[in-house]
Design an enzyme around this catalytic site. Structure first.
Site, PDB file in Angstrom:
ATOM      1  N   TRP A  64       9.161   8.994  -3.662  1.00 46.84           N
ATOM      2  CA  TRP A  64       7.894   8.629  -4.295  1.00 46.84           C
ATOM      3  C   TRP A  64       7.655   9.443  -5.554  1.00 46.84           C
ATOM      4  O   TRP A  64       7.705  10.665  -5.536  1.00 46.84           O
ATOM      5  CB  TRP A  64       6.763   8.872  -3.286  1.00 46.84           C
ATOM      6  CG  TRP A  64       5.377   8.602  -3.778  1.00 46.84           C
ATOM      7  CD1 TRP A  64       4.964   7.592  -4.582  1.00 46.84           C
ATOM      8  CD2 TRP A  64       4.199   9.366  -3.462  1.00 46.84           C
ATOM      9  NE1 TRP A  64       3.605   7.658  -4.789  1.00 46.84           N
ATOM     10  CE2 TRP A  64       3.105   8.734  -4.116  1.00 46.84           C
ATOM     11  CE3 TRP A  64       3.965  10.498  -2.671  1.00 46.84           C
ATOM     12  CZ2 TRP A  64       1.818   9.216  -4.024  1.00 46.84           C
ATOM     13  CZ3 TRP A  64       2.662  10.964  -2.587  1.00 46.84           C
ATOM     14  CH2 TRP A  64       1.610  10.339  -3.256  1.00 46.84           C
ATOM     15  N   ARG A  65       7.418   8.735  -6.654  1.00 50.56           N
ATOM     16  CA  ARG A  65       6.831   9.376  -7.836  1.00 50.56           C
ATOM     17  C   ARG A  65       5.320   9.282  -7.703  1.00 50.56           C
ATOM     18  O   ARG A  65       4.778   8.194  -7.570  1.00 50.56           O
ATOM     19  CB  ARG A  65       7.282   8.672  -9.116  1.00 50.56           C
ATOM     20  CG  ARG A  65       6.495   9.119 -10.342  1.00 50.56           C
ATOM     21  CD  ARG A  65       6.853   8.375 -11.614  1.00 50.56           C
ATOM     22  NE  ARG A  65       5.842   8.635 -12.617  1.00 50.56           N
ATOM     23  CZ  ARG A  65       4.833   7.812 -12.916  1.00 50.56           C
ATOM     24  NH1 ARG A  65       4.715   6.656 -12.302  1.00 50.56           N
ATOM     25  NH2 ARG A  65       3.932   8.149 -13.830  1.00 50.56           N
ATOM     26  N   ALA A  66       4.644  10.415  -7.751  1.00 52.17           N
ATOM     27  CA  ALA A  66       3.198  10.448  -7.535  1.00 52.17           C
ATOM     28  C   ALA A  66       2.491  10.062  -8.833  1.00 52.17           C
ATOM     29  O   ALA A  66       2.269  10.889  -9.709  1.00 52.17           O
ATOM     30  CB  ALA A  66       2.763  11.831  -7.064  1.00 52.17           C
ATOM     31  N   ASP A  67       2.168   8.773  -8.936  1.00 51.42           N
ATOM     32  CA  ASP A  67       1.403   8.337 -10.102  1.00 51.42           C
ATOM     33  C   ASP A  67      -0.096   8.388  -9.825  1.00 51.42           C
ATOM     34  O   ASP A  67      -0.892   7.802 -10.539  1.00 51.42           O
ATOM     35  CB  ASP A  67       1.826   6.938 -10.552  1.00 51.42           C
ATOM     36  CG  ASP A  67       1.764   5.908  -9.442  1.00 51.42           C
ATOM     37  OD1 ASP A  67       1.394   6.282  -8.318  1.00 51.42           O
ATOM     38  OD2 ASP A  67       2.090   4.740  -9.708  1.00 51.42           O
ATOM     39  N   GLU A 126       6.243  -0.113  -4.057  1.00 47.09           N
ATOM     40  CA  GLU A 126       5.159  -0.391  -4.985  1.00 47.09           C
ATOM     41  C   GLU A 126       5.653  -0.010  -6.379  1.00 47.09           C
ATOM     42  O   GLU A 126       6.161   1.098  -6.579  1.00 47.09           O
ATOM     43  CB  GLU A 126       3.911   0.415  -4.645  1.00 47.09           C
ATOM     44  CG  GLU A 126       3.187  -0.050  -3.409  1.00 47.09           C
ATOM     45  CD  GLU A 126       1.928   0.765  -3.131  1.00 47.09           C
ATOM     46  OE1 GLU A 126       1.604   1.670  -3.935  1.00 47.09           O
ATOM     47  OE2 GLU A 126       1.270   0.497  -2.118  1.00 47.09           O
ATOM     48  N   GLU A 183       9.016   4.250  -4.358  1.00 52.00           N
ATOM     49  CA  GLU A 183       7.789   3.775  -4.983  1.00 52.00           C
ATOM     50  C   GLU A 183       7.475   4.456  -6.313  1.00 52.00           C
ATOM     51  O   GLU A 183       7.734   5.643  -6.493  1.00 52.00           O
ATOM     52  CB  GLU A 183       6.601   4.033  -4.048  1.00 52.00           C
ATOM     53  CG  GLU A 183       6.711   3.338  -2.706  1.00 52.00           C
ATOM     54  CD  GLU A 183       5.435   3.469  -1.901  1.00 52.00           C
ATOM     55  OE1 GLU A 183       4.757   2.447  -1.743  1.00 52.00           O
ATOM     56  OE2 GLU A 183       5.113   4.591  -1.476  1.00 52.00           O
ATOM     57  N   HIS A 184       6.925   3.647  -7.234  1.00 52.98           N
ATOM     58  CA  HIS A 184       6.194   4.122  -8.416  1.00 52.98           C
ATOM     59  C   HIS A 184       7.072   4.701  -9.532  1.00 52.98           C
ATOM     60  O   HIS A 184       6.529   5.325 -10.456  1.00 52.98           O
ATOM     61  CB  HIS A 184       5.125   5.160  -8.034  1.00 52.98           C
ATOM     62  CG  HIS A 184       4.148   4.678  -7.018  1.00 52.98           C
ATOM     63  ND1 HIS A 184       3.181   3.745  -7.279  1.00 52.98           N
ATOM     64  CD2 HIS A 184       4.010   4.989  -5.704  1.00 52.98           C
ATOM     65  CE1 HIS A 184       2.475   3.509  -6.187  1.00 52.98           C
ATOM     66  NE2 HIS A 184       2.966   4.246  -5.205  1.00 52.98           N
TER      67      HIS A 184
END
Length: 225
Positions: free
Chosen positions: A45-48, A113, A91-92
């Site tokens: 996950w890349r925390a956007d 996502e 995600e992201h």
């Protein structure tokens, strides 16, 4: 490192978070170069979204700053042959979330996502002019690859006009098979034109006026090709 098919390398419960409460960046989060690898459950996950102290007036809750600071280009890149993944959650990321270059890959359940925060369409357009990066990209040279059950979701809160052309991009060959895949707008801004390679209906969050539940259904492709 190349592992033995009778005693494969295994990865279990692999978790990545790029950014979030603190600024973070990477070009590739997880790269698999070995052959004969079994992966059981990932969340890459890349925390956007998170608490980084960005100016909340610069885009949605600081998204414009987050896009250029919490950099995560690609989530998972698979170069090895005979890699199997059970539960691939990625995600992201700001380009392809998954790139699969190896032969005979198998994935059982993929969830994605797309990034919430591209500031402009220009920021979310590939070098060849394609609108957006597909979430899942199988290299054009791959001849055998299979995926069972996958979903790609969109919620472009920073810029509702953002368009992504395809959820998946794969070679058009009988050895590459996708089963029970879908795209879905998360009841908000953002558009995915097709599920895979120009096949599948657009999702844009707009439900037909006659829809009794006033909810846009996902776009499904049961089998491709």
């Amino acid at each position: 490192k190349n592992s033995d098919s009778n005693n494969p390398t295994t990865l279990h419960d692999i978790y990545f978070r790029i950014g979030g409460p603190h600024v973070g960046s990477t070009d590739v989060a997880l790269e698999i170069n070995s052959n004969n690898v079994l992966v059981d459950h990932t969340w890459v996950w890349r925390a956007d979204h998170g608490v980084e102290g960005f100016d909340s007036d610069d885009g949605f809750e600081g998204d414009n700053q987050r896009w250029t600071t919490n950099i995560g280009r690609k989530g998972v890149v698979v170069n090895g042959n005979d890699v199997t993944v059970n539960g691939l959650f990625v995600e992201h990321f700001q380009e392809h979330n998954v790139i699969w270059n190896g032969e005979r890959g198998r994935v059982y359940f993929f969830q994605n996502e797309l990034p919430y925060d591209p500031p402009t369409q220009a920021d979310w357009t590939t070098p060849d002019g394609t609108l957006g990066w597909s979430a899942y990209k199988v290299n054009d040279a791959v001849t055998t690859h299979e995926l069972w059950a996958g979903g790609v979701y969109v919620y472009n809160r920073n810029n509702p006009s953002i368009v992504t052309e395809n959820g998946w991009e794969v070679p058009e060959t009988l050895g590459v098979k996708l089963r029970h895949i879908m795209t879905k707008n998360l009841s908000g801004p953002g558009i995915i034109n097709h599920v895979v390679n120009g096949v599948g209906d657009t999702v844009d969050g707009i439900f037909p006026p006659e829809d009794p539940d006033q909810y846009e259904d996902p776009s499904y492709v049961i089998e491709y090709p």
